[in-house]
Scaffold this motif. Structure first.
Motif, PDB file in Angstrom:
ATOM      1  N   SER A 250       8.056   3.702   4.190  1.00 35.73           N
ATOM      2  CA  SER A 250       7.431   2.387   4.285  1.00 35.73           C
ATOM      3  C   SER A 250       7.254   2.035   5.747  1.00 35.73           C
ATOM      4  CB  SER A 250       8.296   1.319   3.598  1.00 35.73           C
ATOM      5  OG  SER A 250       9.432   1.031   4.383  1.00 35.73           O
ATOM      6  N   LEU A 263      -4.992  -1.274   1.778  1.00 36.46           N
ATOM      7  CA  LEU A 263      -3.641  -1.206   1.210  1.00 36.46           C
ATOM      8  C   LEU A 263      -3.487   0.099   0.435  1.00 36.46           C
ATOM      9  CD1 LEU A 263      -0.941  -2.627   0.857  1.00 36.46           C
ATOM     10  CD2 LEU A 263      -1.869  -3.786  -1.159  1.00 36.46           C
ATOM     11  N   LEU A 267      -0.714   3.103   0.933  1.00 35.15           N
ATOM     12  CA  LEU A 267       0.156   3.596  -0.141  1.00 35.15           C
ATOM     13  C   LEU A 267      -0.018   5.097  -0.333  1.00 35.15           C
ATOM     14  CD1 LEU A 267      -0.051   0.709  -2.773  1.00 35.15           C
ATOM     15  CD2 LEU A 267       1.843   1.277  -1.235  1.00 35.15           C
ATOM     16  N   ALA A 292       4.379  -3.785  -2.023  1.00 36.56           N
ATOM     17  CA  ALA A 292       3.710  -4.433  -0.888  1.00 36.56           C
ATOM     18  C   ALA A 292       4.462  -5.719  -0.588  1.00 36.56           C
ATOM     19  CB  ALA A 292       2.252  -4.732  -1.219  1.00 36.56           C
ATOM     20  N   ARG A 293       4.426  -6.134   0.692  1.00 33.84           N
ATOM     21  CA  ARG A 293       5.154  -7.337   1.106  1.00 33.84           C
ATOM     22  C   ARG A 293       4.269  -8.186   2.002  1.00 33.84           C
ATOM     23  NH1 ARG A 293       7.870  -5.788  -2.475  1.00 33.84           N
ATOM     24  NH2 ARG A 293       9.907  -4.764  -2.365  1.00 33.84           N
ATOM     25  N   ARG A 305       5.968 -10.400  -3.261  1.00 32.89           N
ATOM     26  CA  ARG A 305       6.608  -9.094  -3.057  1.00 32.89           C
ATOM     27  C   ARG A 305       6.454  -8.250  -4.314  1.00 32.89           C
ATOM     28  NH1 ARG A 305      10.868  -9.217   0.450  1.00 32.89           N
ATOM     29  NH2 ARG A 305      12.100  -7.894  -0.904  1.00 32.89           N
ATOM     30  N   ASP A 307       5.849  -5.077  -6.922  1.00 34.67           N
ATOM     31  CA  ASP A 307       5.994  -3.618  -6.970  1.00 34.67           C
ATOM     32  C   ASP A 307       5.584  -3.122  -8.345  1.00 34.67           C
ATOM     33  OD1 ASP A 307       8.319  -4.025  -8.606  1.00 34.67           O
ATOM     34  OD2 ASP A 307       9.423  -4.406  -6.760  1.00 34.67           O
ATOM     35  N   LEU A 330      -1.116   0.672  -7.400  1.00 35.56           N
ATOM     36  CA  LEU A 330      -1.870  -0.353  -6.665  1.00 35.56           C
ATOM     37  C   LEU A 330      -2.659  -1.232  -7.623  1.00 35.56           C
ATOM     38  CD1 LEU A 330      -3.064  -1.588  -4.021  1.00 35.56           C
ATOM     39  CD2 LEU A 330      -4.880   0.132  -4.201  1.00 35.56           C
ATOM     40  N   TRP A 334      -1.781  -5.165  -7.103  1.00 33.89           N
ATOM     41  CA  TRP A 334      -2.737  -5.838  -6.221  1.00 33.89           C
ATOM     42  C   TRP A 334      -3.009  -7.279  -6.641  1.00 33.89           C
ATOM     43  CZ3 TRP A 334      -4.911  -6.048  -1.713  1.00 33.89           C
ATOM     44  CH2 TRP A 334      -6.058  -6.828  -1.540  1.00 33.89           C
ATOM     45  N   TRP A 340      -1.122  -8.988   3.573  1.00 36.63           N
ATOM     46  CA  TRP A 340      -0.036  -8.006   3.443  1.00 36.63           C
ATOM     47  C   TRP A 340       0.427  -7.553   4.817  1.00 36.63           C
ATOM     48  CZ3 TRP A 340       1.561  -8.571  -1.198  1.00 36.63           C
ATOM     49  CH2 TRP A 340       0.658  -8.860  -2.222  1.00 36.63           C
ATOM     50  N   ALA A 343       3.969  -2.177   3.421  1.00 35.89           N
ATOM     51  CA  ALA A 343       3.842  -1.516   2.122  1.00 35.89           C
ATOM     52  C   ALA A 343       4.627  -0.218   2.168  1.00 35.89           C
ATOM     53  CB  ALA A 343       2.380  -1.233   1.789  1.00 35.89           C
TER      54      ALA A 343
END
Length: 438
Positions: A250, A263, A267, A292-293, A305, A307, A330, A334, A340, A343
């Motif tokens: 990450s 994004l 990933l 993703a954060r 946050r 996942d 994703l 998403w 973001w 990730a």
DNA sequence: TCTGGGGTCCTAGGACCC
DNA sequence: TCTGGGGTCCTAGGACCC
């Protein structure tokens, strides 16, 4: 059994200096990924008041004003020095557990305190002579007390870098009375607060508490803590760390990412990177979790946050399959309208890659074998030309989301030709996976 | 403007089983 | 009205480490 903890002083900063003797006497600071935070400081930088963990932008002016040498972290370099230090330590010890990139626990037969002190000093001098790195050594019957002895050695100039916890329990207890329980290894903010709430303030309070009482409000973790503090070893010295249980890749972005495709590229990149780590260790994964954060430092922005997990059947180490799984994830995590900041991909349920792996879904045995050879070729090219020299197209061409690392040492070890190689001959060192943290 | 990354271990609670 | 109990396994999340 006597235990010892050897811990390198200011490890990352010491490595930078060992590689560049012109830095002798110069304050040094090493930054985390993306040049974000201070993760190591030389003694001179500490004296200037540069705090550990500080965001670099907060101390930049202080560093500029005092001529501090600021380096981006160079993990290949630190890994190289780490191997040399561990090799030197292993040559002295019957048992050794490499705990982190700059620390190792060692086991010795029981001996008088004075002999332990002499042994510790010999080891320290030998490591310095062989590697140029200075270690502090704490010796005691348990790992918790070794850790404490090590800190006491670091804080006391007259100790000469080595401190032995007295083998006499009463004398030990006297020392523990001067140590806040919250400073002990394994006691974080949560446990510290609960200890105080129960009236346990010093390390001695913890050592004298009934194990059953500790267990009642701190669980087995607290019970072991108390036993280790009173000199009863609960921690077994583990020479071989065994296979790892998860792999994480990450990174924070260099700037906020709002584009779905970007994004997705990030990933895919982390999935491919994690896949390379799997192959390095001869493992396959059965679960991939992509996440993703948003920027937690920006409470004014909407936070999320998310996942998403993907099952991998059969388990795999194939970069394309893992990148495809990340793309699948994703689609589920998403959300439009967010900025973001970070990730990553985490792989779980790892197992050894069998010699005869099953065919990949939708592919016959020959095509599957071709894919395996493709991965092997990719690993070989990247080992020679540097990471990401050859990569999946799905990880992007522009890669504008990537972070920065502008202060990397010139003698970059991404070019293997520029760095001398450590030859670890002790099988205990070679077997060990170095965990990068300081 | 700019705030790290990679791990392990333990616990609680739910699903499921007999 | 009364409506077992004990065990395992799995997962999510917390705490802590460097």
């Amino acid at each position: 059994m006597l235990r010892a903890l050897a811990d390198c002083n200011n490890f990352y900063a010491s490595c930078e200096r060992a590689l560049n003797p012109a830095l002798e006497g110069v304050p040094i600071v090493v930054l985390s990924n993306n040049d974000g935070c201070v993760v190591a400081r030389s003694a001179e930088a500490k004296a200037l008041g540069v705090p550990m963990g500080a965001p670099f932008f907060q101390v930049r002016r202080l560093c500029e004003a005092h001529g501090v040498h600021v380096a981006s972290s160079n993990f290949a370099l630190y890994g190289d020095f780490s191997e040399r230090v561990m090799e030197a330590l292993a040559s002295h010890a019957r048992d050794i557990e490499i705990y982190s990139v700059d620390e190792a626990f060692m086991g010795f037969p029981a001996m008088p305190d004075a002999d332990a002190l002499a042994l510790g000093r010999r080891i320290r001098e030998d490591v310095r002579a062989r590697t140029g790195i200075t270690v502090s050594i704490g010796m005691a019957p348990t790992q918790l007390l070794c850790k404490l002895a090590n800190e006491l050695a670091k804080g006391d100039r007259s100790a000469g870098g080595v401190r032995v916890m007295p083998s006499d329990p009463a004398a030990r207890l006297e020392i523990l009375r001067g140590v806040p329980a919250g400073d002990l290894w394994g006691v974080g903010p949560g446990m510290g607060a609960r200890l105080r709430a129960h009236g346990l303030v010093t390390a001695a309070d913890l050592a004298e508490a009934e194990p059953g009482r500790l267990r009642s409000f701190l669980g087995v973790v607290g019970e072991r803590l108390g036993l280790e503090a009173r000199g009863v070893a609960c921690h077994v010295l583990r020479e071989d760390q065994g296979p790892r249980k998860s792999i994480l890749s990450s990174r924070s972005f260099g700037r906020a990412v709002t584009d779905r495709a970007e994004l997705g590229e990030a990933l895919a990149h982390h999935a491919a990177h994690a896949a390379a780590k799997l192959r390095e260790d001869g493992l396959v994964a059965a679960t991939l979790v992509a996440f993703a954060r948003t920027n937690k430092h920006r409470p004014d922005l909407p936070q999320l946050r998310p996942d998403a997990a993907v099952r991998l059947d059969p388990p795999t180490d194939d970069a394309s399959r893992l990148a495809a799984a990340a793309a699948d994830a994703l689609g589920r995590l998403w959300e439009p309208g967010y900025e973001w900041k970070k990730a990553g991909v985490c792989l779980h349920e790892l197992s050894p890659a069998g010699r005869s792996q099953p065919s990949l879904p939708g592919l016959g045995p020959e095509a599957s074998e071709a894919r395996r050879r493709l991965m092997a070729a990719m690993d070989k090219v990247n080992a020679e030309l540097g990471r990401d020299a050859l990569r999946l197209a799905s990880t992007g061409i522009e890669r504008a989301w990537k972070g920065r690392s502008e202060r990397r040492t010139d003698l970059s070890t991404t070019d293997p030709g520029k760095l001398p190689t450590a030859k670890a001959v002790d099988p205990r060192v070679r077997r060990t996976r170095i965990r990068f943290h300081e």
